[in-house]
Enzyme design. Structure first.
Site, short mmCIF file in Angstrom:
data_model
loop_
_atom_site.label_atom_id
_atom_site.label_comp_id
_atom_site.label_asym_id
_atom_site.label_seq_id
_atom_site.Cartn_x
_atom_site.Cartn_y
_atom_site.Cartn_z
N ASN A 1 0.87 -1.19 0.00
CA ASN A 1 0.00 0.00 0.00
C ASN A 1 0.90 1.23 0.00
OD1 ASN A 1 -1.83 2.03 0.47
ND2 ASN A 1 -2.27 1.44 2.59
N LYS B 1 0.04 4.24 -0.29
CA LYS B 1 -0.65 5.42 0.26
C LYS B 1 -0.46 6.62 -0.69
CE LYS B 1 0.22 3.52 4.78
NZ LYS B 1 -0.01 3.67 6.19
N HIS C 1 -9.47 0.94 4.82
CA HIS C 1 -8.20 1.14 5.53
C HIS C 1 -8.44 2.05 6.74
CE1 HIS C 1 -4.10 2.48 6.38
NE2 HIS C 1 -3.70 1.39 5.73
N GLU D 1 -6.90 4.50 7.84
CA GLU D 1 -6.74 5.93 7.55
C GLU D 1 -8.00 6.50 6.89
OE1 GLU D 1 -3.05 5.62 5.45
OE2 GLU D 1 -2.02 5.14 7.31
N GLU E 1 -5.39 -5.22 10.54
CA GLU E 1 -4.40 -4.17 10.76
C GLU E 1 -4.72 -3.44 12.06
OE1 GLU E 1 -2.34 -2.94 6.87
OE2 GLU E 1 -4.07 -1.65 7.15
N GLY F 1 2.13 2.09 10.66
CA GLY F 1 3.06 3.20 10.51
C GLY F 1 3.79 3.60 11.78
N SER G 1 3.28 -2.28 10.27
CA SER G 1 4.72 -2.27 10.54
C SER G 1 5.42 -3.58 10.20
CB SER G 1 5.00 -1.86 11.99
OG SER G 1 4.54 -0.54 12.22
C1 PEP Z 1 -0.74 0.08 5.88
O1 PEP Z 1 -0.75 1.23 5.47
O2 PEP Z 1 -1.65 -0.68 5.54
C2 PEP Z 1 0.37 -0.38 6.71
C3 PEP Z 1 0.31 -1.57 7.23
O3 PEP Z 1 1.40 0.53 6.89
P1 PEP Z 1 2.83 0.19 7.58
O4 PEP Z 1 3.32 -1.10 7.01
O5 PEP Z 1 3.70 1.34 7.22
O6 PEP Z 1 2.59 0.06 9.05
#
Ligand code: PEP
Length: 252
Positions: free
Chosen positions: A8, A10, A93, A95, A160, A166, A205
């Site tokens: 992803n 973003k 997601h 976000e 997630e 992040g 992460s």
């Molecule tokens: C994500 O944006 O779905 C995500 C898991 O980000 P990160 O791997 O940076 O934590």
């Protein structure tokens, strides 16, 4: 079932980044024993489709409208993503849930639009840290699944934890296992045999240094990767840490 390693991007990436990242992915993907997917910004979907033509790397969007064509300034219909070369789309997601107020019902409507347009949805669910500390993680995720997945769902779920996205922090493997097993139970209860075959990704992460441990957890069928997907070597290192299975041996 082969693992799915999805990136992803973003709101990151210009043409130069696309060229730099997809060339090594395209070269390596055919030799991997897992499936590879990148979800760049919508502006890069069409050029990405051209650059990835003939490779084993799949392409997806990061969101879509629940609506079809029409007077919806700034929105992107699922059919437009498909037209640009996407075959997948990330929906719900954290976000988007947090910054755009997306409810479970809104996510469910987008899933239906995506499936109708021929896109496979990756539906994200996950608890906030306070909810985990309160022992509510499984209840929160179960509620999101019930509300976000329509009848006839045919896609992938990404667990997630919001506090892990992040941040560089990840849950312990036992916690990941517990939540993934609860998600599997919910999918089987709702969708029967089809629910047994749905991939459940872990996201939050994931890095080369923790990928092998996270991807070995029971019921983890791959990873949704944010930051580390912007570095081709890191993303490939994560893909190589996934259980490797040939296409022929992937089962149902
Ligand atoms: C994500 O944006 O779905 C995500 C898991 O980000 P990160 O791997 O940076 O934590």
């Amino acid at each position: 079932m082969r693992s799915l390693i999805a990136g992803n991007w973003k709101m990151n990436g210009r043409m130069a980044d696309l060229r730099r990242i997809v060339a090594p992915l395209g070269a390596a993907a055919g030799q991997l024993g897992c499936d590879l997917l990148i979800c760049p910004p919508a502006t890069l979907l069409a050029p990405a489709a051209r650059l990835l033509d003939g490779t084993a790397v799949a392409l997806g969007g990061q969101d879509c409208s629940a609506l079809a064509d029409g007077a919806h300034t700034g929105e992107l219909a699922a059919g437009m993503l498909h037209d640009a070369g996407a075959r997948w789309v990330i929906l719900g997601h954290s976000e988007r849930r947090a910054n755009h107020g997306e409810s479970d019902a809104a996510v469910r409507a987008k899933v239906l639009a995506a499936q109708a347009a021929g896109l496979a949805p990756i539906v994200c669910v996950g608890e906030h840290e306070a909810q985990r500390l309160d022992g509510q993680a499984v209840a929160v995720v179960s509620g999101q699944l019930a509300g976000s997945l329509p009848d006839g769902f045919a896609g992938v779920v990404a667990y997630e934890p919001v506090w892990a996205v992040g941040t560089g922090r990840t849950p312990g493997e036992a916690d990941v296992a517990q939540t993934h097993m609860a998600i599997r139970a919910a999918l089987v209860a709702r969708f029967g045999t089809a629910g047994r075959g749905m991939r459940i990704l872990y996201g939050g992460s994931v890095k080369p240094c923790n990928a092998a441990a996270l991807l070995a957890v029971p019921e983890v069928g791959g990873a949704l990767v944010g930051g580390a997907s912007l570095d081709a070597e890191d993303f490939l290192a994560i893909a190589r840490a996934a259980p490797q299975l040939s296409k022929a041996g992937q089962g149902g």
